[in-house]
Scaffold this motif. Structure first.
Motif, PDB file in Angstrom:
ATOM      1  N   LYS A 146       8.203  -0.851   6.327  1.00  0.00           N
ATOM      2  CA  LYS A 146       9.067  -0.572   7.480  1.00  0.00           C
ATOM      3  C   LYS A 146      10.358  -1.376   7.459  1.00  0.00           C
ATOM      4  N   LYS A 147      10.866  -1.701   6.275  1.00  0.00           N
ATOM      5  CA  LYS A 147      12.110  -2.447   6.146  1.00  0.00           C
ATOM      6  C   LYS A 147      13.157  -1.578   5.450  1.00  0.00           C
ATOM      7  N   PRO A 148      14.422  -1.685   5.892  1.00  0.00           N
ATOM      8  CA  PRO A 148      15.471  -0.911   5.208  1.00  0.00           C
ATOM      9  C   PRO A 148      15.756  -1.481   3.823  1.00  0.00           C
ATOM     10  N   PHE A 149      16.140  -0.611   2.910  1.00  0.00           N
ATOM     11  CA  PHE A 149      16.454  -1.047   1.554  1.00  0.00           C
ATOM     12  C   PHE A 149      17.712  -0.348   1.099  1.00  0.00           C
ATOM     13  N   ALA A 150      18.384  -0.976   0.115  1.00  0.00           N
ATOM     14  CA  ALA A 150      19.647  -0.431  -0.409  1.00  0.00           C
ATOM     15  C   ALA A 150      19.410   0.474  -1.603  1.00  0.00           C
ATOM     16  N   THR A 151      18.636   0.004  -2.558  1.00  0.00           N
ATOM     17  CA  THR A 151      18.354   0.778  -3.764  1.00  0.00           C
ATOM     18  C   THR A 151      16.859   0.772  -4.019  1.00  0.00           C
ATOM     19  N   SER A 152      16.387   1.828  -4.661  1.00  0.00           N
ATOM     20  CA  SER A 152      14.969   1.950  -4.989  1.00  0.00           C
ATOM     21  C   SER A 152      14.810   2.945  -6.118  1.00  0.00           C
ATOM     22  N   TRP A 153      13.917   2.642  -7.059  1.00  0.00           N
ATOM     23  CA  TRP A 153      13.682   3.538  -8.195  1.00  0.00           C
ATOM     24  C   TRP A 153      13.004   4.822  -7.729  1.00  0.00           C
ATOM     25  N   LEU A 154      12.062   4.711  -6.837  1.00  0.00           N
ATOM     26  CA  LEU A 154      11.380   5.896  -6.338  1.00  0.00           C
ATOM     27  C   LEU A 154      12.317   6.764  -5.501  1.00  0.00           C
ATOM     28  N   PHE A 155      13.205   6.131  -4.757  1.00  0.00           N
ATOM     29  CA  PHE A 155      14.137   6.898  -3.924  1.00  0.00           C
ATOM     30  C   PHE A 155      15.189   7.594  -4.784  1.00  0.00           C
ATOM     31  N   ASP A 156      15.658   6.927  -5.845  1.00  0.00           N
ATOM     32  CA  ASP A 156      16.682   7.519  -6.705  1.00  0.00           C
ATOM     33  C   ASP A 156      16.138   8.683  -7.518  1.00  0.00           C
ATOM     34  N   ASP A 184      11.416  -1.130  -3.907  1.00  0.00           N
ATOM     35  CA  ASP A 184      10.895  -1.557  -5.207  1.00  0.00           C
ATOM     36  C   ASP A 184       9.773  -2.576  -5.063  1.00  0.00           C
ATOM     37  N   GLN A 185       9.819  -3.408  -4.031  1.00  0.00           N
ATOM     38  CA  GLN A 185       8.772  -4.401  -3.843  1.00  0.00           C
ATOM     39  C   GLN A 185       7.432  -3.742  -3.529  1.00  0.00           C
ATOM     40  N   CYS A 186       7.456  -2.755  -2.655  1.00  0.00           N
ATOM     41  CA  CYS A 186       6.213  -2.041  -2.351  1.00  0.00           C
ATOM     42  C   CYS A 186       5.748  -1.208  -3.539  1.00  0.00           C
ATOM     43  N   LYS A 187       6.688  -0.751  -4.355  1.00  0.00           N
ATOM     44  CA  LYS A 187       6.321  -0.004  -5.556  1.00  0.00           C
ATOM     45  C   LYS A 187       5.518  -0.880  -6.513  1.00  0.00           C
ATOM     46  N   GLU A 204       3.722  -3.519  -5.624  1.00  0.00           N
ATOM     47  CA  GLU A 204       2.462  -3.922  -5.004  1.00  0.00           C
ATOM     48  C   GLU A 204       1.456  -2.776  -4.973  1.00  0.00           C
ATOM     49  N   ASN A 205       1.926  -1.549  -4.875  1.00  0.00           N
ATOM     50  CA  ASN A 205       1.040  -0.381  -4.813  1.00  0.00           C
ATOM     51  C   ASN A 205       1.132   0.407  -6.113  1.00  0.00           C
ATOM     52  N   ASP A 206       0.130   1.217  -6.328  1.00  0.00           N
ATOM     53  CA  ASP A 206       0.042   2.002  -7.561  1.00  0.00           C
ATOM     54  C   ASP A 206       0.514   3.421  -7.279  1.00  0.00           C
ATOM     55  N   PHE A 207       1.777   3.705  -7.581  1.00  0.00           N
ATOM     56  CA  PHE A 207       2.314   5.058  -7.428  1.00  0.00           C
ATOM     57  C   PHE A 207       2.240   5.743  -8.793  1.00  0.00           C
ATOM     58  N   LYS A 208       1.269   6.636  -8.939  1.00  0.00           N
ATOM     59  CA  LYS A 208       1.016   7.257 -10.231  1.00  0.00           C
ATOM     60  C   LYS A 208       1.908   8.480 -10.424  1.00  0.00           C
ATOM     61  N   LEU A 209       2.184   8.750 -11.701  1.00  0.00           N
ATOM     62  CA  LEU A 209       2.890   9.963 -12.086  1.00  0.00           C
ATOM     63  C   LEU A 209       1.895  10.911 -12.737  1.00  0.00           C
ATOM     64  N   ILE A 210       2.109  12.205 -12.571  1.00  0.00           N
ATOM     65  CA  ILE A 210       1.171  13.200 -13.071  1.00  0.00           C
ATOM     66  C   ILE A 210       1.953  14.338 -13.708  1.00  0.00           C
ATOM     67  N   THR A 211       1.420  14.861 -14.810  1.00  0.00           N
ATOM     68  CA  THR A 211       2.075  15.991 -15.472  1.00  0.00           C
ATOM     69  C   THR A 211       1.863  17.268 -14.659  1.00  0.00           C
ATOM     70  N   LYS A 212       2.656  18.264 -14.953  1.00  0.00           N
ATOM     71  CA  LYS A 212       2.572  19.520 -14.216  1.00  0.00           C
ATOM     72  C   LYS A 212       1.250  20.231 -14.494  1.00  0.00           C
ATOM     73  N   THR A 213       0.781  20.170 -15.740  1.00  0.00           N
ATOM     74  CA  THR A 213      -0.484  20.823 -16.086  1.00  0.00           C
ATOM     75  C   THR A 213      -1.651  20.195 -15.352  1.00  0.00           C
ATOM     76  N   ASP A 214      -1.700  18.861 -15.323  1.00  0.00           N
ATOM     77  CA  ASP A 214      -2.787  18.182 -14.611  1.00  0.00           C
ATOM     78  C   ASP A 214      -2.696  18.416 -13.108  1.00  0.00           C
ATOM     79  N   ALA A 215      -1.466  18.479 -12.585  1.00  0.00           N
ATOM     80  CA  ALA A 215      -1.307  18.715 -11.152  1.00  0.00           C
ATOM     81  C   ALA A 215      -1.805  20.104 -10.762  1.00  0.00           C
ATOM     82  N   LYS A 216      -1.547  21.107 -11.603  1.00  0.00           N
ATOM     83  CA  LYS A 216      -2.011  22.467 -11.307  1.00  0.00           C
ATOM     84  C   LYS A 216      -3.532  22.544 -11.367  1.00  0.00           C
ATOM     85  N   THR A 217      -4.132  21.806 -12.297  1.00  0.00           N
ATOM     86  CA  THR A 217      -5.594  21.839 -12.428  1.00  0.00           C
ATOM     87  C   THR A 217      -6.280  21.064 -11.309  1.00  0.00           C
TER      88      THR A 217
END
Length: 272
Positions: free
Chosen positions: A107-117, A125-128, A130-143
């Motif tokens: 709940k804090k404002p930020f100027a730059t962020s990798w997830l936001f960009d 970026d700090q919460c990124k 601390e937490n596990d934000f996973k990436l998934i391929t399109k094929t796995d997401a459809k399945t």
């Protein structure tokens, strides 16, 4: 030739020799002095030389008066040159910084962020880290989330992704990696709730099992029919031609049987 130029030439010719030598000597000194001031260090910033209508030579910030007799007199002005005074810039209006995005986690404002960009995900970026934000391929997401291609690109807003080289083979095309958190939210929009998604997943799994069983049974029938046709002696029936009556169906064995009307021969078979 004008009258003034004629009189000046006559006056200079009437001068005695020692005055002519002095004038020439002073002219050479003036030229040498001028050249010494114009000569600068090769790494120094070059100075601008300008001449105005009053025969005033300006070298850098110093002004010289050309007397016309080979002398350059340095002008000493008590008043500062207004052209060289720096102009004071007016203070600009205060810049109002637009509202910065607020992280949904801390709940804090930020100027730059990798997830936001990259994914327009409001997470700093700090919460990124601390937490596990996973990436998934399109094929796995459809399945995994039972989505179609239109759910990624056609449904508003389209899901953003990043492209990376395939780690399994560099010759293959690039992979599209989506943020799994956004893919899960899109799946809830499509199916309505987590329970409906699980029900659809179980229904598709049961359908796969039934399809595999039917495929296995079909292959076994084909195998039994091929074995029976290979054991049948086609030469023994050349003398007698069977005339079969109506066929009967056996539900337990899923087979059909028909008997010859003129001999005790029975033929059992299966239908595909």
């Amino acid at each position: 030739m004008s009258q003034g130029e004629t009189s000046s030439n006559k006056t200079e010719e009437e001068l005695p020799k020692y005055l002519k030598d002095r004038i020439e000597k002073n002219r050479q000194k003036a030229i040498a002095r001028k050249n010494s001031k114009l000569c600068q260090h090769p790494y120094a910033k070059p100075e601008v030389v300008s001449i105005d209508k009053n025969n005033t030579i300006k070298i850098g910030t110093t002004k010289y008066k050309d007397t016309g007799g080979g002398f350059l007199l340095e002008e000493n002005t008590s008043e500062p040159d207004t052209a060289e005074l720096p102009t004071l810039a007016e203070p600009e209006a205060a810049i109002i910084e637009p509202d910065r995005p607020v992280c949904f986690n801390c709940k804090k404002p930020f100027a730059t962020s990798w997830l936001f960009d990259n994914f327009t995900c409001k997470c700093c970026d700090q919460c990124k880290e601390e937490n596990d934000f996973k990436l998934i391929t399109k094929t796995d997401a459809k399945t995994k989330y039972l989505l179609q291609d239109c759910d990624f690109s056609k449904r508003e807003p389209p899901l953003k992704y990043i492209e990376r080289k395939n780690p399994h083979n560099v010759r293959w095309g690039t992979m599209k990696l989506f943020l799994e958190l956004q893919v899960e939210e899109r799946a809830l929009e499509v199916w309505g709730s987590t329970e409906k998604l699980e029900e659809e997943r179980e229904r598709r799994e049961d359908k796969k099992v039934v399809s595999k069983v039917n495929k296995y049974n079909k292959q076994m029938k084909q195998l039994r029919m091929s074995m029976r046709s290979s054991l049948y002696d086609r030469t023994s029936g050349a003398v007698h031609e069977h005339e079969f009556g109506p066929e009967s169906y056996n539900e337990e064995e899923d087979t059909y049987t028909k008997k010859c009307m003129s001999c005790p021969f029975e033929q059992t078979y299966e239908k595909m």
